[in-house]
Scaffold this active site. Structure first.
Site, mmCIF file in Angstrom:
data_model
loop_
_atom_site.group_PDB
_atom_site.id
_atom_site.type_symbol
_atom_site.label_atom_id
_atom_site.label_comp_id
_atom_site.label_asym_id
_atom_site.label_seq_id
_atom_site.Cartn_x
_atom_site.Cartn_y
_atom_site.Cartn_z
ATOM 1 N N ARG A 77 0.859 -1.184 0.000
ATOM 2 C CA ARG A 77 0.000 0.000 0.000
ATOM 3 C C ARG A 77 0.897 1.235 0.000
ATOM 4 N NH1 ARG A 77 -2.352 3.167 4.678
ATOM 5 N NH2 ARG A 77 -3.863 4.533 3.665
ATOM 6 N N HIS A 120 -2.484 11.034 0.730
ATOM 7 C CA HIS A 120 -1.911 10.827 2.059
ATOM 8 C C HIS A 120 -1.190 12.130 2.432
ATOM 9 C CE1 HIS A 120 -0.631 7.426 4.970
ATOM 10 N NE2 HIS A 120 -0.287 8.570 5.539
ATOM 11 N N GLU A 165 -6.962 8.892 6.389
ATOM 12 C CA GLU A 165 -7.166 9.617 7.652
ATOM 13 C C GLU A 165 -7.574 11.078 7.445
ATOM 14 O OE1 GLU A 165 -3.887 9.083 10.357
ATOM 15 O OE2 GLU A 165 -4.070 6.905 10.361
ATOM 16 N N ASN A 294 -7.357 2.263 10.052
ATOM 17 C CA ASN A 294 -6.040 2.444 10.672
ATOM 18 C C ASN A 294 -6.262 2.427 12.176
ATOM 19 O OD1 ASN A 294 -5.094 2.785 8.100
ATOM 20 N ND2 ASN A 294 -4.400 4.897 8.379
ATOM 21 N N TYR A 296 -4.373 2.295 15.964
ATOM 22 C CA TYR A 296 -3.146 2.368 16.768
ATOM 23 C C TYR A 296 -3.390 2.256 18.260
ATOM 24 C CZ TYR A 296 -0.672 3.502 12.536
ATOM 25 O OH TYR A 296 -0.128 3.417 11.285
ATOM 26 N N GLU A 370 -3.547 0.137 8.207
ATOM 27 C CA GLU A 370 -2.356 0.466 9.000
ATOM 28 C C GLU A 370 -2.523 -0.038 10.423
ATOM 29 O OE1 GLU A 370 -1.138 4.602 9.154
ATOM 30 O OE2 GLU A 370 -1.521 4.841 7.009
HETATM 31 S S1 NCW Z 1 0.750 10.588 12.660
HETATM 32 C C1 NCW Z 1 -0.345 9.451 12.299
HETATM 33 N N1 NCW Z 1 0.008 8.328 11.645
HETATM 34 C C2 NCW Z 1 1.306 7.813 11.540
HETATM 35 C C3 NCW Z 1 1.804 8.168 10.147
HETATM 36 O O1 NCW Z 1 3.089 7.736 9.909
HETATM 37 C C4 NCW Z 1 0.897 7.672 9.035
HETATM 38 O O2 NCW Z 1 1.201 8.308 7.837
HETATM 39 C C5 NCW Z 1 -0.539 7.930 9.407
HETATM 40 O O3 NCW Z 1 -1.404 7.313 8.491
HETATM 41 C C6 NCW Z 1 1.051 6.385 11.709
HETATM 42 O O4 NCW Z 1 -0.295 6.266 11.176
HETATM 43 C C7 NCW Z 1 -0.809 7.536 10.858
HETATM 44 N N2 NCW Z 1 -1.554 9.621 12.679
HETATM 45 C C8 NCW Z 1 -1.947 10.733 13.396
HETATM 46 C C9 NCW Z 1 -2.319 10.304 14.731
HETATM 47 C C10 NCW Z 1 -3.051 11.338 15.457
HETATM 48 C C11 NCW Z 1 -2.244 12.026 16.475
HETATM 49 C C12 NCW Z 1 -3.165 12.666 17.432
HETATM 50 C C13 NCW Z 1 -2.580 13.914 18.001
HETATM 51 C C14 NCW Z 1 -3.600 14.538 18.907
HETATM 52 C C15 NCW Z 1 -3.104 15.789 19.517
#
Ligand code: NCW
Length: 465
Positions: A77, A120, A165, A294, A296, A370
């Site tokens: 991906r 992205h 996202e 996604n 986490y 993800e």
């Molecule tokens: S930063 C983020 N990510 C990471 C990134 O490497 C990837 O491109 C994204 O699709 C890993 O997966 C996603 N996501 C943002 C997370 C939210 C952070 C919340 C902060 C709140 C203050």
């Protein structure tokens, strides 16, 4: 532990995104994106890092695809960079298209299925200068760009994801100012939510008209929202708001054809409803073939206001991404470990999320597009990279995802984030999410212990005992 098998045909892959890995930021006609601009802003990105070189994927496609084949991955991906394909948001650029065409051919030669994500986060800067996602016209420009990509690659690519996202694009980008374009304008953020979704809907129509047999989806970052005190009405209201702003504000228009009424009301002070035209929800809710998830961590929320936070040393001040719920806070629980992103490790959350989607939304095929974790890895003297925490993270999440499959969730695949260490947005190169280690000085790739383990899982379509 018993060995656990996944359904036949389950897709095992790994993911990256253009800006995070490609580098070659000024080559072959690529124009600047909002992330190039943001990286140049003092204090925006840790270490002053940028994407100029990244992990040089642009020049190392052959080698990187060979590595994926060695790992036994069935799918890759990646995202296409809008500023390579339509520089400045304008006319198509053949050199940009040629790069992705070559990537797709190289993957197919190795038996790896290309999964393309169209957005992205790397909006052409020229479109941001015209208002970015707060401007409705950007949704139409996105559909034009999608049509160009599908025309060029649609004969060889089956699986398409419109947006990655959109919560991050809208709220981190336009309200928190934590991500590009770094704006702290809540009203622009809620406009961006709608225009991103409209862009998704228009792009879906463009993909379908160019390639009716394409499989189209969207990828959302979703979280179970857990109240700090389940007996507190105020905390339960914080949960309602957060779930609305993080999950339902995207899921409901996509799959129910309407925005959640409570969230429209919460966002009234920011003029959310003013952006919605009568025909928009039918465009946004056009049927999809699959949903990308996604996952986490969970969000643990309280209605107690958070103490004002100071910017990290050397970093610019950011705002709250929680438009409409600025007063909520995220207390730290001490019953879980945390990754290097400070995100709690909560494998059960992936099960809760998947079963909730199964119960509350149309039962589309789901792919985990993800899942993974950042840890501080280093190459040992013997040349190996031992990352037991990442291995345990992926293992535990796959076990929980398998439990969801056992309960009837139509989960069809899993993509590890990320194939290799890369530019972690506002955190720069300091946070390593890869299952493959990258030495940023030499660009040497070294599969970590987690990659070798994941390779066995992918080849065996099963988790080892
Ligand atoms: S930063 C983020 N990510 C990471 C990134 O490497 C990837 O491109 C994204 O699709 C890993 O997966 C996603 N996501 C943002 C997370 C939210 C952070 C919340 C902060 C709140 C203050």
């Amino acid at each position: 532990m018993e060995s656990i098998s996944f359904p036949e045909g389950f897709v095992w892959g790994a993911a990256t995104a253009a800006f995070q890995v490609e580098g070659a930021s000024k080559e072959d006609g690529r124009s600047p994106s909002i992330w190039d601009t943001f990286c140049a802003l003092p204090g925006a990105v840790a270490g002053g890092d940028n994407g100029d070189v990244a992990v040089d994927h642009y020049h190392r496609v052959e080698q990187d695809v060979a590595m994926m084949a060695d790992l036994g991955l069935g799918a890759y991906r990646f995202s296409t960079a809008w500023p390579r394909i339509r520089p400045d948001g304008g006319e198509p650029n053949q050199a940009g298209l040629d790069f992705y065409s070559r990537l797709v051919d190289t993957l197919l030669e190795r038996g790896i299925d290309p999964w393309v994500t169209l957005y992205h986060w790397d909006l052409p800067q020229a479109l941001e200068d015209a208002g970015g996602w707060a401007n409705r016209d950007t949704a139409h420009r996105f559909a034009d760009y999608a049509a160009t990509v599908v025309e060029a690659l649609g004969d060889r690519v089956s699986n398409w994801t419109t947006l990655n996202e959109p919560w991050c694009s809208a709220f981190l980008g336009y309200a928190g100012g934590i991500h590009a374009p770094g704006r702290q304008e809540p009203a622009a953020a809620v406009a961006a939510v709608h225009h991103l979704l409209l862009g998704h809907g228009l792009a879906t129509a463009a993909i379908r008209s160019a390639k009716p047999e394409a499989k189209v989806g969207i990828t959302l970052n979703m979280y179970p929202i857990i109240p700090a005190d389940p007996s507190s009405e105020a905390d339960l209201d914080a949960v309602r708001r957060l779930d609305g702003l993080q999950n339902r504000i995207f899921l409901d228009p996509l799959f129910k054809g309407e925005y959640p009424a409570d969230i429209v009301a919460d966002l009234a002070p920011y003029g959310f409803a003013d952006h919605i035209k009568p025909e928009d929800l039918a465009i946004i809710s056009a049927p999809l073939d699959q949903l990308g998830v996604n996952y986490y961590t969970e969000h643990f929320v309280s209605s107690e206001p958070a103490a004002p936070s100071e910017p990290k040393p050397g970093r610019r001040a950011t705002g709250s991404p929680w438009v409409g719920a600025e007063h909520v806070s995220f207390p730290v629980r001490d019953d879980a470990t945390r990754t290097d992103m400070e995100w709690e490790v909560r494998p059960r959350g992936i099960y809760q999320l998947l079963t909730r989607l199964h119960e509350e939304y149309p039962r589309l095929p789901i792919y985990i597009t993800e899942n993974g974790a950042a840890y501080r890895d280093a190459v040992s003297d013997d040349g190996s990279v031992n990352d037991p925490e990442r291995l345990a993270y992926i293992d535990s999440h796959l076990r929980a995802a398998h439990d969801a499959i056992t309960e009837g969730v139509d989960l069809r695949g899993y993509f590890a984030w990320s194939l290799m260490d890369n530019f972690e947005w506002a955190e720069g190169y300091a946070k390593r999410f890869g299952i493959v280690h990258v030495d940023y000085g030499t660009q040497v790739r070294t599969p970590k212990m987690s990659a070798m383990w994941y390779s066995e899982v992918a080849r065996g379509n099963a988790l080892p005992a």
